[in-house]
Write a protein that holds these residues in place. Structure first.
Motif, short mmCIF file in Angstrom:
data_model
loop_
_atom_site.label_atom_id
_atom_site.label_comp_id
_atom_site.label_asym_id
_atom_site.label_seq_id
_atom_site.Cartn_x
_atom_site.Cartn_y
_atom_site.Cartn_z
N GLY A 3 0.80 -1.27 0.07
CA GLY A 3 -0.07 -0.18 -0.02
C GLY A 3 0.86 1.16 -0.01
N LYS A 4 2.02 1.34 0.86
CA LYS A 4 2.90 2.32 0.82
C LYS A 4 3.46 2.54 -0.46
CE LYS A 4 3.60 2.22 5.97
NZ LYS A 4 4.56 2.31 6.85
N VAL A 13 3.11 7.54 -7.46
CA VAL A 13 2.57 8.57 -7.96
C VAL A 13 3.64 9.55 -8.28
CG1 VAL A 13 0.97 10.44 -7.57
CG2 VAL A 13 0.33 8.30 -6.70
N THR A 14 4.53 9.46 -7.53
CA THR A 14 5.88 10.44 -7.68
C THR A 14 7.06 9.78 -7.95
OG1 THR A 14 6.18 10.44 -5.59
CG2 THR A 14 4.71 12.26 -6.20
N ARG A 15 7.13 8.58 -7.84
CA ARG A 15 8.48 7.69 -8.08
C ARG A 15 8.00 6.82 -9.22
NH1 ARG A 15 12.57 7.93 -4.21
NH2 ARG A 15 13.47 6.73 -6.15
N HIS A 16 8.21 6.91 -10.36
CA HIS A 16 7.76 6.31 -11.40
C HIS A 16 8.82 5.12 -11.83
CE1 HIS A 16 4.77 9.15 -12.49
NE2 HIS A 16 5.52 10.14 -12.35
N ASP A 17 10.09 5.30 -11.09
CA ASP A 17 11.06 4.30 -11.54
C ASP A 17 10.73 2.92 -10.70
OD1 ASP A 17 11.37 5.72 -8.86
OD2 ASP A 17 13.33 5.43 -8.74
N ILE A 18 9.58 2.88 -9.42
CA ILE A 18 9.39 1.77 -9.13
C ILE A 18 8.12 1.13 -9.41
CG2 ILE A 18 10.85 2.26 -6.97
CD1 ILE A 18 8.08 3.01 -5.43
N GLY A 76 17.20 11.34 -2.86
CA GLY A 76 17.22 12.80 -3.32
C GLY A 76 16.34 12.78 -4.90
N LEU A 77 16.15 11.61 -5.42
CA LEU A 77 15.47 11.58 -6.57
C LEU A 77 13.96 12.26 -6.60
CD1 LEU A 77 16.47 8.24 -8.28
CD2 LEU A 77 17.19 10.49 -8.83
N ARG A 78 13.51 13.00 -7.85
CA ARG A 78 12.27 13.60 -7.62
C ARG A 78 11.93 14.11 -9.22
NH1 ARG A 78 15.95 16.96 -5.23
NH2 ARG A 78 16.36 18.68 -6.28
N ILE A 79 10.68 14.21 -9.29
CA ILE A 79 10.22 14.60 -10.67
C ILE A 79 10.59 16.21 -10.81
CG2 ILE A 79 8.29 15.10 -12.10
CD1 ILE A 79 6.95 12.75 -11.09
N ARG A 80 11.36 16.42 -11.69
CA ARG A 80 11.59 17.89 -12.07
C ARG A 80 11.13 18.25 -13.45
NH1 ARG A 80 17.74 20.26 -11.60
NH2 ARG A 80 17.16 22.35 -11.56
N LEU A 81 10.15 19.31 -13.17
CA LEU A 81 9.58 20.06 -14.34
C LEU A 81 10.50 21.04 -14.86
CD1 LEU A 81 6.08 20.46 -13.08
CD2 LEU A 81 6.95 18.67 -14.67
N ALA A 82 10.86 20.89 -15.95
CA ALA A 82 11.86 21.69 -16.87
C ALA A 82 11.16 23.13 -17.11
CB ALA A 82 12.20 21.17 -17.99
N ALA A 83 12.08 24.28 -17.17
CA ALA A 83 11.39 25.35 -17.30
C ALA A 83 11.73 25.70 -18.87
CB ALA A 83 12.03 26.77 -16.55
N ILE A 120 5.27 13.06 -16.03
CA ILE A 120 3.99 13.57 -15.19
C ILE A 120 3.54 12.39 -14.71
CG2 ILE A 120 4.05 15.83 -15.87
CD1 ILE A 120 1.48 15.30 -17.76
N SER A 121 3.31 11.32 -15.47
CA SER A 121 2.66 10.05 -15.08
C SER A 121 3.28 8.84 -15.74
CB SER A 121 0.89 10.34 -15.82
OG SER A 121 0.39 9.42 -15.60
#
Length: 133
Positions: free
Chosen positions: A43-44, A50-55, A89-96, A132-133
């Motif tokens: 469940g966790k 949702v934010t960690r697409h690598d798993i 430290g990995l996260r989704i980063r939206l490029a400007a 984003i998804s």
């Protein structure tokens, strides 16, 4: 999970691991009598996808074994936790960028599931080059 002293890992799942509810060696890969801790962990991990697409792929594969949990499934699940420990430290980063293009990629592996002979699909949606998804 009791893994605070565990060594972090670089990948969430080993290559060529085939998870199945019917193991080749049932004596070594016995059923676990109380799957409640595994279900709680799944469940966790499902929430984290949702934010960690690598798993996402590993969690989807492990979610198929909620009723017939074996030691090998639990081992892979704890491996995912150790992987997450190593890459906090990995996260989704939206490029400007000025690129407001929406891109979708889909892949399917027909008949991969060893138990049900169903296909496994995956997808990624990118906006402006960022997932984003």
């Amino acid at each position: 999970m009791g893994l605070t002293a565990a060594k972090p890992l670089g990948i969430p799942m080993e290559q060529n691991v085939r998870l199945s509810s019917k193991p080749r060696n049932p004596e070594k890969d016995a059923l676990i009598s109380d799957p409640s801790m595994y279900r709680h962990l799944m469940g966790k991990l499902s929430y984290l996808t949702v934010t960690r697409h690598d798993i996402s792929f590993v969690v989807q594969a492990l979610s198929q074994f909620m009723n017939e949990l074996r030691r090998s499934h639990y081992t892979v699940a704890t491996r995912v936790v150790r992987y997450l420990k190593g890459c906090l430290g990995l996260r989704i980063r939206l490029a400007a960028t000025q690129n407001a293009q929406l891109e979708c990629f889909v892949d399917a592996d027909w008949g991969t599931c060893l138990d049900a002979k169903r296909s496994v699909t995956g997808y990624v949606v990118k906006f402006g080059g960022s997932p984003i998804s």
